[in-house]
Scaffold this active site. Structure first.
Site, mmCIF file in Angstrom:
data_model
loop_
_atom_site.group_PDB
_atom_site.id
_atom_site.type_symbol
_atom_site.label_atom_id
_atom_site.label_comp_id
_atom_site.label_asym_id
_atom_site.label_seq_id
_atom_site.Cartn_x
_atom_site.Cartn_y
_atom_site.Cartn_z
ATOM 1 N N GLY A 30 -2.491 -3.849 -3.441
ATOM 2 C CA GLY A 30 -3.880 -3.612 -3.800
ATOM 3 C C GLY A 30 -4.143 -2.156 -4.151
ATOM 4 N N ASP A 31 -3.524 -1.247 -3.409
ATOM 5 C CA ASP A 31 -3.663 0.185 -3.694
ATOM 6 C C ASP A 31 -3.060 0.511 -5.055
ATOM 7 O OD1 ASP A 31 -4.556 0.242 -1.021
ATOM 8 O OD2 ASP A 31 -2.501 0.569 -0.319
#
Length: 303
Positions: A250-251
């Protein structure tokens, strides 16, 4: 310049065990150690994609020394605030039949240390990007993200917030450039089952009505949806591949979106770059590299 803020960076100790069994001595088959925390992950992927940035946050002890050393070795700029007591946390990630995590606590952040962070953010200029990612330690006020965005609001920067629940909702009044909830986090915010793309899009637009400019909703293996500031909506399935490591995906998507947008101010390009970066990290043991991202962009016909 892009600045990332990680209140509680970590040293991630990732171990592979062929068949982990509770109550017995288990031997590792592979070990990895590298700096972690959501903002730190964003910094690393941004650097891999050719985007200079500065990692901010709080570090302490021998683990803090290693976090800073490793980031510097990998080419990231750092400007951490050092805490005199305690140590930066160690997060253990266990890969076996299932993925498990044990996350440490980290040092206590004082009000004085938080004021030091505010001073470092004073150097930001119009057009800079500020990424606030992850949870807030118990030693800090829940309003810390709000306080930061309130202080930099007049600078006309682009803020990116990757957080959950009230922590995310409470910053929408500051009109963040990008937020990245996943479909489950949307359910928690609105108490509605996100059982279709149409439902997800409708609630992403509600977040825009509440103040967010761009809402990027990640859905793991089901792909992602973007409600963009110009009114356009983009949807895509996830690239095919073997998921090796879900930590940091997600990052990486956030870093990919920022990279794609800053290159040409194009939301379509930003969206696909975000998906490619997130998938590239999921398909590898470490975080996405430019080469891995380019391979996925080519495979999906996005390049």
């Amino acid at each position: 310049m892009i600045y990332t803020v990680t209140f509680n960076p970590s040293l991630d100790y990732i171990v592979s065990v062929e068949d982990f069994t509770l109550g017995r001595v288990n031997r590792t088959t592979k070990e990895l150690v590298y700096p972690g925390g959501k903002g730190v992950n964003v910094s690393l992927v941004l650097k891999n994609l050719g985007m200079e940035n500065t990692a901010l946050g709080f570090v302490a002890g021998f683990t803090g020394t290693e976090i800073e050393r490793a980031l510097t070795e990998w080419g990231c700029f750092t400007d951490f605030i050092w805490i005199s007591e305690g140590m930066s946390r160690i997060n253990m990630k266990l890969r076996s039949r299932e993925e498990s995590e044990i996350n440490g606590q980290g040092p206590k952040i004082s009000e004085k240390a938080l004021e030091e962070l505010y001073k470092k953010l004073n150097v930001m200029e119009t057009g800079d990007v500020l990424v606030l990612a992850g949870s807030i330690p118990n030693s800090m006020p829940d309003s810390s993200y709000e306080q930061i965005l309130a202080r930099v609001q007049e600078k006309k920067i682009r803020s990116v917030v990757d957080a959950t629940g009230d922590l995310l909702v409470n910053v929408l009044k500051y009109h963040p450039f990008l937020i990245k909830p996943n479909n489950h986090e949307l359910e928690e915010i609105f108490h509605v089952s996100m059982d279709s793309d149409e439902t997800i899009i409708a609630h992403a637009k509600k977040l825009q009505e509440m103040g967010a400019e761009n809402v990027l909703v990640s859905m793991a293996g089901d792909g992602a949806i973007l409600a963009a500031a110009d009114g356009s909506v983009w949807k895509s399935s996830a690239p095919k591949g073997q998921v090796i490591n879900s930590v940091g995906a997600g990052d990486s998507m956030v870093a990919g979106f920022i990279t794609g947008y800053l290159k040409n101010q194009n939301y379509e390009e930003a969206f696909y770059m975000g998906i490619a970066a997130g998938s590239a990290s999921a398909f590898s043991e470490r975080l996405a590299t430019q080469t891995e991202v380019d391979v996925i962009l080519t495979q999906m016909g996005w390049k």
